[in-house]
Design a protein around this motif. Structure first.
Motif, mmCIF file in Angstrom:
data_model
loop_
_atom_site.group_PDB
_atom_site.id
_atom_site.type_symbol
_atom_site.label_atom_id
_atom_site.label_comp_id
_atom_site.label_asym_id
_atom_site.label_seq_id
_atom_site.Cartn_x
_atom_site.Cartn_y
_atom_site.Cartn_z
ATOM 1 N N GLU A 1 41.412 12.197 76.739
ATOM 2 C CA GLU A 1 42.141 12.737 75.589
ATOM 3 C C GLU A 1 41.381 12.513 74.294
ATOM 4 O O GLU A 1 41.678 13.147 73.271
ATOM 5 C CB GLU A 1 43.517 12.085 75.492
ATOM 6 C CG GLU A 1 43.474 10.581 75.284
ATOM 7 C CD GLU A 1 44.848 10.000 75.018
ATOM 8 O OE1 GLU A 1 45.619 10.650 74.314
ATOM 9 O OE2 GLU A 1 45.119 8.903 75.519
ATOM 10 N N ALA A 2 40.374 11.622 74.302
ATOM 11 C CA ALA A 2 39.603 11.346 73.092
ATOM 12 C C ALA A 2 38.453 12.330 72.902
ATOM 13 O O ALA A 2 37.782 12.293 71.871
ATOM 14 C CB ALA A 2 39.053 9.919 73.134
ATOM 15 N N CYS B 1 30.257 18.076 73.824
ATOM 16 C CA CYS B 1 31.427 17.269 74.198
ATOM 17 C C CYS B 1 31.216 15.842 73.733
ATOM 18 O O CYS B 1 30.286 15.165 74.185
ATOM 19 C CB CYS B 1 31.644 17.327 75.711
ATOM 20 S SG CYS B 1 33.114 16.435 76.266
ATOM 21 N N ASP B 2 32.070 15.388 72.846
ATOM 22 C CA ASP B 2 31.917 14.029 72.328
ATOM 23 C C ASP B 2 33.247 13.589 71.723
ATOM 24 O O ASP B 2 34.197 14.372 71.621
ATOM 25 C CB ASP B 2 30.816 13.985 71.266
ATOM 26 C CG ASP B 2 30.129 12.627 71.205
ATOM 27 O OD1 ASP B 2 30.765 11.634 71.627
ATOM 28 O OD2 ASP B 2 28.982 12.558 70.748
ATOM 29 N N GLU B 3 33.303 12.332 71.332
ATOM 30 C CA GLU B 3 34.493 11.831 70.657
ATOM 31 C C GLU B 3 34.658 12.539 69.313
ATOM 32 O O GLU B 3 33.677 12.943 68.687
ATOM 33 C CB GLU B 3 34.384 10.321 70.457
ATOM 34 C CG GLU B 3 34.351 9.540 71.766
ATOM 35 C CD GLU B 3 34.129 8.059 71.550
ATOM 36 O OE1 GLU B 3 33.984 7.659 70.371
ATOM 37 O OE2 GLU B 3 34.096 7.320 72.535
ATOM 38 N N LEU B 4 35.892 12.675 68.890
ATOM 39 C CA LEU B 4 36.178 13.462 67.698
ATOM 40 C C LEU B 4 35.449 12.928 66.468
ATOM 41 O O LEU B 4 34.869 13.690 65.681
ATOM 42 C CB LEU B 4 37.689 13.495 67.448
ATOM 43 C CG LEU B 4 38.535 14.068 68.595
ATOM 44 C CD1 LEU B 4 40.017 14.006 68.232
ATOM 45 C CD2 LEU B 4 38.126 15.488 68.903
ATOM 46 N N ASN C 1 40.338 20.690 70.419
ATOM 47 C CA ASN C 1 40.980 19.446 70.878
ATOM 48 C C ASN C 1 42.465 19.702 71.100
ATOM 49 O O ASN C 1 43.326 19.228 70.351
ATOM 50 C CB ASN C 1 40.776 18.339 69.827
ATOM 51 C CG ASN C 1 41.401 17.025 70.250
ATOM 52 O OD1 ASN C 1 41.416 16.678 71.428
ATOM 53 N ND2 ASN C 1 41.938 16.291 69.283
ATOM 54 N N PRO C 2 42.817 20.489 72.130
ATOM 55 C CA PRO C 2 44.229 20.797 72.376
ATOM 56 C C PRO C 2 45.008 19.547 72.750
ATOM 57 O O PRO C 2 44.497 18.664 73.453
ATOM 58 C CB PRO C 2 44.172 21.794 73.545
ATOM 59 C CG PRO C 2 42.878 21.504 74.223
ATOM 60 C CD PRO C 2 41.929 21.066 73.157
ATOM 61 N N ARG C 3 46.250 19.465 72.290
ATOM 62 C CA ARG C 3 47.087 18.298 72.560
ATOM 63 C C ARG C 3 48.310 18.705 73.361
ATOM 64 O O ARG C 3 48.816 19.837 73.269
ATOM 65 C CB ARG C 3 47.566 17.641 71.258
ATOM 66 C CG ARG C 3 46.500 17.378 70.226
ATOM 67 C CD ARG C 3 45.315 16.607 70.757
ATOM 68 N NE ARG C 3 45.663 15.286 71.227
ATOM 69 C CZ ARG C 3 44.801 14.439 71.760
ATOM 70 N NH1 ARG C 3 43.537 14.806 71.937
ATOM 71 N NH2 ARG C 3 45.196 13.248 72.152
ATOM 72 N N THR D 1 44.826 16.183 80.539
ATOM 73 C CA THR D 1 44.367 15.095 81.402
ATOM 74 C C THR D 1 44.215 13.797 80.613
ATOM 75 O O THR D 1 43.554 13.754 79.572
ATOM 76 C CB THR D 1 43.021 15.468 82.046
ATOM 77 O OG1 THR D 1 43.180 16.667 82.807
ATOM 78 C CG2 THR D 1 42.539 14.359 82.956
ATOM 79 N N GLY D 2 44.853 12.739 81.133
ATOM 80 C CA GLY D 2 44.733 11.420 80.528
ATOM 81 C C GLY D 2 45.631 11.167 79.346
ATOM 82 O O GLY D 2 45.630 10.062 78.793
#
Length: 822
Positions: free
Chosen positions: A68-69, A89-92, A107-109, A150-151
């Motif tokens: 999720e991060a 693809c990396d952390e925000l 970054n869909p939530r 996921t997660g």
């Protein structure tokens, strides 16, 4: 310009690795965990990579499934030359640091949407307007939709409130074998009596009745014609044996119950266990024939014997498993001879599916058996039935109160990769977690309890589709419908351009800022063909320093780039442009890589602060070496790797303070204090040389000596050669030994000779007199013993004069030789 701390070669071969996996058509549940360190641009040091970049995601959809991060940068100009698409693809936070526009970060939530939220019903028993069962709500909300990433767990709250005057359907299922004859007499009036008691609980109560005996085949019953008519012996009048009979459909009329039950007759069978499971199965699945409503459903099972279960039918030649379907014709179970008894698990499933709560009313002898059965059947209870069933009404009331005071949530089967966790907030704010989070106990009518339910997905389903699960309280007809939607793709994926000219002239789809290659193509821009991955020209780019080993024998050369091997332990990785580095072959200490105080990079330990050494096992912290006096190693050693190494062999211990062979601080420094303060002692000639580090401070009185408020301060009392005592304190201040000494000696006073001499003489005289008295006493005792012995021998003596050899009698006798006695 390098935006990340990864070399272009590192990123290229990580990108190519994912394509190779696709080429091999490996259907793995998770993406490969790849290299965790890489060479910085130029001469920068290697740094750990995030879990997002380790996943080697090749698309936005793969990226958001890692964690999720993780986010995906869809800006087409984001990557530098040589960087693969997996670098998107990396952390925000890191994406923002790498100058990715926030509007381009995918970054869909997940979210929770409540679709139906009817409030729980507040209902009073004495209300004039009565609600239908379907109008009563005890659980809220009733439907939700969850978007799961996921997660990322999604949590929602359920409220349950036990409604007052809730309708009840009760079906009484009775064993009518011969041993229950006296019980039948008491049950005949059960309808009106039970109706009267249940009216105190609910105004909407219905009751039904059914009976069972056994399968109508040998060896369970006798199949002789006479026994089929009357299975009882003697003059007993019994009805023909049967498996299960629905005598009375659920009704509000207690008089009908009494009337029909009064017409029932006892039957009989041969073996002790009964066929009650067949009857329970039919009562559960034949909803229409029994008349069940969507209300509280109670099944009272009354017997004085055990039960047959799946497999026992083989004794009668019945091998087909119970099908769990209704087979009632004219209210009689007609397939007992065809289907085996149901298993306990099958019975549990059907009772749960039809929201039936079971009350086992059994005699004392079979309590242990049915209590074990109760543990296997949720929302069931066991009551002790008297020998003639006279207590059955109270038993039913108590069991119902017990069952209705507990709420247990259950859910249908979860899709693969989805997990649920429960947390209950029960009466009096009692919190339950784990398995206890599913239930609340001691709930009274009108009480409100809450459940917090978290739903988490670990992976996307294949094929991708929505799933629906239901959550409901056991024994209640209401349920919560939960629709699960899985977030497995980014919104930008719908805007992809197939066969884009930016992807090597149509070799892939331009999607979310990167190329998604067609089959047979790999690379950042789909520029490589899988058929060219082993050419000699490309292999030359994979040899370090023109050596012979391709990728240092730790990887494969793909499209001119080394793809490092994956190890069984995903935490252990090969890295580097030629796979020449790894993070698991560094020195170890205490069986830990780099001693647990550093990280392994390219087979070399990079130690944390305050640690050094090839295995980071040498601490630079001197705090463990500080002695109680504040000195490093007590001034008698050096601190190496956080431990003292004593230079004086006499001293030992963690801070060189222990000296088993030393006489002690006082005795050790006695001579120096004596020579400095009093100019006496063994060192008075060499005092200035041997005691030059001493600082002497004289005090006039003993009370003025420093008190032992510090652990390094010692108070000493020593004696000189003249038997005089002197007092001093000893402490170490830096390199100086500070001594406070009492300037006056305490010498003992001289002895008084006259009293000593008089005392000695008097003592000698007294001892002499005592010895004479003792001697005289011993002699008296000895003489008395001898005299007594003499007297005893005198009394025992016998004098025989004939035995005296010198004795001569005074009488002389003369005999005439001629005298003849005439």
């Amino acid at each position: 310009m390098c935006r990340e701390r990864h070399s272009p070669s590192f990123l290229v071969f990580r990108d190519t690795l994912s394509s190779l996996r696709s080429w091999n058509e490996m259907n793995l549940p998770f993406l490969l965990l790849a290299i965790s360190s890489a060479v910085l641009c130029g001469a920068q040091a290697q740094q750990d990579v995030s879990v997002c970049t380790k996943a080697n995601a090749q698309s936005c959809g793969e990226c958001i499934q890692v964690s999720e991060a993780c986010g995906w940068c869809s800006d087409e100009k984001f990557l530098s030359v040589g960087e693969p698409k997996s670098a998107r693809c990396d952390e925000l936070k890191r994406l923002k640091d790498r100058k990715c526009d926030e509007t381009k970060i995918e970054n869909p939530r997940g979210r929770v949407v409540t679709n139906k939220n009817t409030p729980v019903t507040v209902r009073k028993k004495d209300e004039i307007v009565k609600l239908k069962p379907e109008q009563i709500t005890q659980i809220q909300p009733q439907k939700l939709t969850l978007d799961l990433r996921t997660g990322e767990p999604q949590t929602f709250e359920l409220k349950f409130k036990r409604a007052e005057d809730y309708p009840i359907d009760l079906y009484y299922l009775m064993d009518l074998s011969f041993s229950m004859k006296d019980d039948l007499e008491n049950v005949k009036n059960l309808g009106t009596d039970l109706m009267k008691e249940m009216k105190k609980i609910t105004s909407d109560f219905r009751i039904g009745f059914g009976s069972f005996v056994e399968k109508t085949v040998m060896p369970y019953i006798s199949t002789t014609p006479a026994k089929l008519i009357n299975p009882c012996s003697g003059n007993q009048n019994c009805t023909s044996p049967f498996s299960y009979k629905n005598v009375l459909k659920l009704t509000k009329e207690g008089d009908d119950f009494n009337r029909l039950v009064s017409q029932q007759q006892i039957s009989g069978n041969l073996d002790s266990p009964e066929g009650g499971f067949d009857a329970i199965m039919q009562v559960a699945v034949c909803e229409e024939q029994i008349g069940w409503r969507n209300v509280t459903r109670l099944l009272v099972f009354s017997t004085d014997a055990g039960f047959h279960f799946a497999g026992d039918g083989k004794l009668g030649g019945i091998v087909l498993p119970n099908d769990g379907k209704c087979h009632l014709e004219n209210n009689m179970y007609t397939m007992s001879h065809y289907y085996d008894y149901p298993s306990i698990a099958h019975l549990v499933q059907k009772l749960s599916d039809h929201n039936i709560q079971t009350i086992f009313a059994v005699t004392e002898d079979f309590q242990p058996v049915y209590k074990e059965l109760k543990n296997l059947i949720p929302k069931s209870a066991v009551g002790t039935l008297s020998s003639n069933s006279s207590n059955v009404i109270q038993l039913i009331i108590d069991a119902y109160n017990s069952l209705s005071s507990e709420v247990i949530l259950e859910n249908t089967k979860l899709p693969e990769g989805v997990s649920l966790s429960y947390k209950s907030i029960c009466k009096n704010s009692v919190v339950g977690t784990g398995e206890d989070g599913r239930k609340c106990s001691n709930i009274s009518i009108g009480d409100e309890v809450h459940f917090q339910i978290s739903v988490e997905s670990q992976k996307c389903p294949s094929p991708l589709k929505s799933e629906t699960i239901t959550i409901r309280p056991l024994g209640f007809n209401e349920e919560v419908e939960v629709v699960l939607n899985f977030i497995c793709e980014c919104a930008c994926a719908a805007e992809g351009l197939p066969n884009s000219p930016d992807c090597n002239q149509g070799s892939g789809t331009l999607e979310c800022g990167s190329c998604k290659c067609n089959d047979g193509r790999i690379g950042q821009f789909c520029e490589c063909s899988k058929d060219d991955v082993s050419t000699a020209d490309m292999d030359a780019n994979c040899r370090k320093d023109n050596g012979t080993d391709i990728c240092s024998s730790n990887g494969e050369c793909i499209c001119g780039t080394c793809i490092c091997k994956k190890r069984e332990n995903v935490a252990e990785v090969y890295s580097g442009q030629f796979c020449e580095c790894d993070n698991f072959n560094c020195d170890r200490s205490n069986n830990k890589l780099c001693g647990g105080h550093g990280r392994c990079e390219c087979r070399k330990c990079i130690c944390n602060d305050n640690y050094t050494g090839s295995a980071c096992d040498c601490s630079l912290d001197t705090l463990p070496c500080v002695a109680r006096n504040g000195q490093i190693c007590n001034g008698r050693g050096v601190c190496e790797c956080g431990a003292c190494k004593c230079t004086d062999a006499k001293f030992q211990g963690p801070t060189c303070e222990l000296c088993p062979t030393c006489p002690g601080v006082c005795a050790e420094h006695k001579d120096c204090v004596q020579c400095l303060a009093f100019k006496t002692g063994e060192k008075k000639e060499t005092c200035e040389q041997d005691c030059k580090n001493f600082k002497l401070i004289e005090v006039p009185e003993r009370e003025k000596l420093p008190q032992p408020t510090e652990p390094e301060l010692a108070i000493c009392k020593e004696r000189d050669e003249n038997d005089c005592w002197f007092y001093f304190t000893f402490s170490i201040k830096g390199d100086t030994k500070e001594v406070h000494v009492l300037k006056t000696l305490e010498c003992p006073a001289g002895p008084n000779i006259i009293p000593i001499v008089v005392g000695v003489v008097a003592g000698i005289v007294m001892i002499g007199l005592a010895l004479l008295l003792i001697w005289k006493l011993l002699m008296i005792i000895h003489d008395r013993r001898e005299f007594a012995k003499f007297e005893k021998e005198k009394m025992n003596a016998i004098w025989d004069t004939g035995e005296n050899p010198i004795y001569k009698s005074a009488v002389t006798t003369v005999v005439n030789p001629k005298y003849e006695g005439k």
